[in-house]
Design an enzyme around this catalytic site. Structure first.
Site, PDB file in Angstrom:
ATOM      1  N   GLU A 277      50.086  10.179  88.233  1.00  0.00           N
ATOM      2  CA  GLU A 277      50.509   8.777  88.113  1.00  0.00           C
ATOM      3  C   GLU A 277      51.688   8.458  89.014  1.00  0.00           C
ATOM      4  O   GLU A 277      51.876   7.313  89.414  1.00  0.00           O
ATOM      5  CB  GLU A 277      50.886   8.447  86.661  1.00  0.00           C
ATOM      6  CG  GLU A 277      49.730   7.962  85.829  1.00  0.00           C
ATOM      7  CD  GLU A 277      50.144   7.326  84.498  1.00  0.00           C
ATOM      8  OE1 GLU A 277      51.338   7.342  84.139  1.00  0.00           O
ATOM      9  OE2 GLU A 277      49.253   6.821  83.800  1.00  0.00           O
ATOM     10  N   HIS A 298      36.102  32.856  85.378  1.00  0.00           N
ATOM     11  CA  HIS A 298      34.677  33.085  85.147  1.00  0.00           C
ATOM     12  C   HIS A 298      33.870  31.798  85.196  1.00  0.00           C
ATOM     13  O   HIS A 298      32.718  31.759  84.782  1.00  0.00           O
ATOM     14  CB  HIS A 298      34.490  33.818  83.810  1.00  0.00           C
ATOM     15  CG  HIS A 298      35.082  35.199  83.853  1.00  0.00           C
ATOM     16  ND1 HIS A 298      34.321  36.338  83.914  1.00  0.00           N
ATOM     17  CD2 HIS A 298      36.377  35.606  83.905  1.00  0.00           C
ATOM     18  CE1 HIS A 298      35.114  37.392  83.980  1.00  0.00           C
ATOM     19  NE2 HIS A 298      36.369  36.974  83.981  1.00  0.00           N
ATOM     20  N   LYS A 414      42.669  -1.632  82.481  1.00  0.00           N
ATOM     21  CA  LYS A 414      43.018  -2.345  81.237  1.00  0.00           C
ATOM     22  C   LYS A 414      42.533  -3.792  81.311  1.00  0.00           C
ATOM     23  O   LYS A 414      41.943  -4.301  80.362  1.00  0.00           O
ATOM     24  CB  LYS A 414      44.541  -2.316  81.030  1.00  0.00           C
ATOM     25  CG  LYS A 414      45.083  -0.977  80.589  1.00  0.00           C
ATOM     26  CD  LYS A 414      46.553  -1.117  80.242  1.00  0.00           C
ATOM     27  CE  LYS A 414      47.212   0.214  80.057  1.00  0.00           C
ATOM     28  NZ  LYS A 414      48.674   0.132  80.052  1.00  0.00           N
TER      29      LYS A 414
HETATM   30  O1  PA5 Z   1      53.560   7.220  81.875  1.00  0.00           O
HETATM   31  C1  PA5 Z   1      53.294   6.110  81.455  1.00  0.00           C
HETATM   32  O2  PA5 Z   1      54.063   5.148  81.624  1.00  0.00           O
HETATM   33  C2  PA5 Z   1      52.005   5.834  80.694  1.00  0.00           C
HETATM   34  O3  PA5 Z   1      51.229   6.979  80.575  1.00  0.00           O
HETATM   35  C3  PA5 Z   1      52.320   5.333  79.285  1.00  0.00           C
HETATM   36  O4  PA5 Z   1      53.155   6.263  78.643  1.00  0.00           O
HETATM   37  C4  PA5 Z   1      51.054   5.118  78.478  1.00  0.00           C
HETATM   38  O5  PA5 Z   1      50.259   4.175  79.111  1.00  0.00           O
HETATM   39  C5  PA5 Z   1      51.380   4.660  77.075  1.00  0.00           C
HETATM   40  O6  PA5 Z   1      52.118   3.472  77.094  1.00  0.00           O
HETATM   41  P1  PA5 Z   1      52.899   2.959  75.833  1.00  0.00           P
HETATM   42  O7  PA5 Z   1      53.931   3.947  75.500  1.00  0.00           O
HETATM   43  O8  PA5 Z   1      53.482   1.649  76.255  1.00  0.00           O
HETATM   44  O9  PA5 Z   1      51.874   2.795  74.726  1.00  0.00           O
END
Ligand code: PA5
Length: 426
Positions: A277, A298, A414
C-alpha cells in the site's frame, strides 16, 4: 537486532557506493516531516511520545476484560487488523495456551466464516474490540453489527456494554459517535498515524493486552529501533537501498519475503500490506509476496529455483535464537535413516537448511537474496522489527518519489462496491 546481509554478488558494490547524500536527505525529510504525506509521520517518534496515561488506562480496561472472557473478537481490516495478528502469532505462537483466544473478524464478508464464528461463540464468554480509524469501513462495520447484536442478545445490554471497546479516531467518525452514544470505552488512533503504521498504538496494543502479551516489551523494542535508526547509516536503509536497486537498476518486479518460522506468517502478511500500500502507486513499486519454508519449498520451491528468471528476488528472515529448541530423537534401529541428524538440535537443522536453500537459490538459481537476520522472536523483537520495516518502507517509497502514506487505489474498489450495493449518495 536486525542485520541486512546481501547474498548476491551483483549488488554489494552498488549498495555500498549508493548516493549517501540522497539517503541522508530523505532521512532528514522523514524526521523533519517535510516530505510527501508528512501529516502521517507521527509513528516516527511514537515509541517516545505515546500517551502514557491512555496506555495505563488501556492496561486497566484490558485486565478487567481479560478476567471476564475466553475470546476477544478483534474487529478490523487492513492496518486495523494485521498488526495485532502478526504480534499475536509471532509472540504467542499458533496454538497459545493462554486463557484468552483472539479471533479476527471484520476482515471478510464471507457469510460462512461469520456463521462459523457465531457457532463457535455459543458456549464462550466473549468481548469485542472494534478497531476502525474512519469508523465507516464496510467489512468491520457489518461484522460489528452482527457480533454486537449477538453479544447483547446473549448477555444483555449492561454486560455487553462492559465488554465492548472501540479503538477509533479521537473525535470524528461513525464509530466514535456510536461508542459515545452507547457508552462503550474508547481508545484513540492518533490523527497523524495511518493504519499500516499503527501497530504500536491502541490499534494493536489493546487486543494484545487482553491476550496477556507483554506490551511494555513491544514498546521497548520499538524504542530501541527508533534510537538505533536515528542516524542515516543503518541496516534498515541498507535493506531499502538494496531492494530499490534490485527494482530500478536490475529490473526485478517482485520481492518475496520468506520465513522459516510458521508463526511469522502474519508478520509477512503485515509486511505485504505495509510495502504494497505504501509503494504500489504511480505505476511503481515492487509486488510484495511471501512464502513460508519449508512448507512452500514443496510448492513454490520449483518455480523459485527454476521458473521465469529475473522477476523475483527473495528477502529471507533468519531467526538466530528460537523461542525454544528441541532435539530429534535417536532410534536404536535407524530404519528411516535419520539418526545422522541427531547430532544437531532442530533449530540448528533448520538453520543449516536455510544456508543450503540460499546457496541453491543464489548460486544455482541466480536469484538475489537479502538475509534479514533477527536476533530472536519475541515481544521486544516484534516492536523492534515492525518499527525497522516502517522506517525501511518510508525510505523505499521516498527513493521512488512516492507518497508512502496514502492509498488512493483502495478507494476505487470501495466506490464501485458502494455503487453496486446502492449506498445512499453514491
Ligand atoms: O493502512 C490503511 O490505512 C488501511 O489498511 C486501513 O487501515 C483499512 O482500510 C481500515 O481502515 P479503518 O481503520 O478506517 O477501518
Amino acid at each position: 537486532m536486525i542485520n541486512t546481509i546481501l547474498k548476491f554478488s551483483g549488488i554489494e558494490k552498488e549498495v555500498k557506493s549508493f548516493d549517501k547524500t540522497k539517503v541522508a536527505n530523505i532521512h532528514k525529510m522523514i524526521h523533519e516531516k517535510t516530505g510527501k504525506g508528512n501529516d502521517f509521520l507521527g509513528w516516527v517518534d511514537w515509541p517516545e511520545t505515546f500517551n502514557k496515561d491512555e496506555y495505563n488506562r488501556m492496561k486497566v480496561v484490558a485486565n478487567d476484560l481479560r478476567s471476564k472472557i475466553d475470546v476477544l473478537l478483534v474487529v478490523g481490516i487492513g492496518g486495523s487488523y494485521l498488526g495485532a495478528r502478526a504480534a499475536d502469532e509471532m509472540i504467542r505462537g499458533l496454538y497459545p495456551t493462554d486463557k484468552v483466544e483472539l479471533i479476527y473478524v471484520g476482515n471478510t464478508m464471507s457469510s460462512t466464516y461469520t456463521q462459523n464464528i457465531l457457532d463457535y461463540l455459543k458456549n464462550k464468554e466473549f468481548g469485542i474490540a472494534n478497531v476502525s480509524k474512519s469508523g465507516t469501513t464496510t467489512e468491520p462495520g457489518i461484522a460489528f453489527r452482527i457480533f454486537e447484536e449477538f453479544l447483547i442478545n446473549k448477555k444483555g445490554n449492561d454486560v455487553a456494554k462492559s465488554r465492548i471497546v472501540a479503538v477509533t479516531d479521537r473525535a470524528k467518525g461513525a464509530l466514535k459517535e456510536m461508542a459515545d452514544a452507547k457508552g462503550y470505552e474508547t481508545f484513540v488512533i492518533p490523527d497523524d498515524i495511518g493504519g499500516r503504521f499503527s501497530v504500536t498504538t491502541p490499534v494493536g496494543i489493546f487486543a494484545l493486552l487482553v491476550a496477556g502479551v507483554n506490551t511494555d516489551a513491544i514498546m521497548k523494542g520499538a524504542m530501541k529501533a527508533r534510537k538505533e535508526l536515528s542516524k542515516p547509516s543503518n541496516e534498515a536503509y541498507k535493506y531499502a537501498v538494496s531492494r530499490y536497486l534490485l527494482n530500478t537498476d536490475k529490473n526485478y518486479k517482485s520481492e518475496m519475503l520468506v520465513s522459516y518460522e510458521l508463526q511469522l506468517q502474519y508478520l509477512t502478511e503485515w509486511w505485504k500490506q505495509l510495502f504494497g500500500e505504501s509503494e504500489g502507486k504511480d505505476g511503481k513499486g515492487l509486488l510484495p509476496t511471501s512464502c513460508i519454508f519449508s512448507t512452500d519449498l514443496h510448492s513454490m520451491g520449483q518455480f523459485i529455483q527454476d521458473g521465469t528468471k529475473n522477476i523475483i528476488f527473495e528477502s529471507i528472515i533468519r531467526v538466530k535464537k528460537p523461542q525454544v529448541d528441541i532435539n530429534v530423537p535417536k532410534l536404536e534401529k535407524d530404519l528411516d535413516g535419520l539418526n545422522y541428524l541427531t547430532k544437531n538440535s532442530l533449530h540448528k537443522i533448520n538453520s543449516i537448511a536455510i544456508e543450503g536453500v540460499i546457496d541453491a537459490h543464489v548460486n544455482v538459481g541466480k536469484m538475489p537474496n537479502i538475509v534479514l537476520e533477527f536476533d530472536k522472536m519475541d515481544d521486544e523483537m516484534f516492536g523492534y522489527a515492525t518499527y525497522w520495516f516502517m522506517k525501511a518502507c518510508a525510505m523505499s517509497a521516498y527513493l521512488l518519489d512516492i507518497n508512502p502514506f496514502d492509498q488512493p487505489g483502495v478507494e476505487i474498489y470501495k466506490k464501485n462496491m458502494f455503487k453496486l450495493l446502492g449506498k445512499p449518495g453514491m
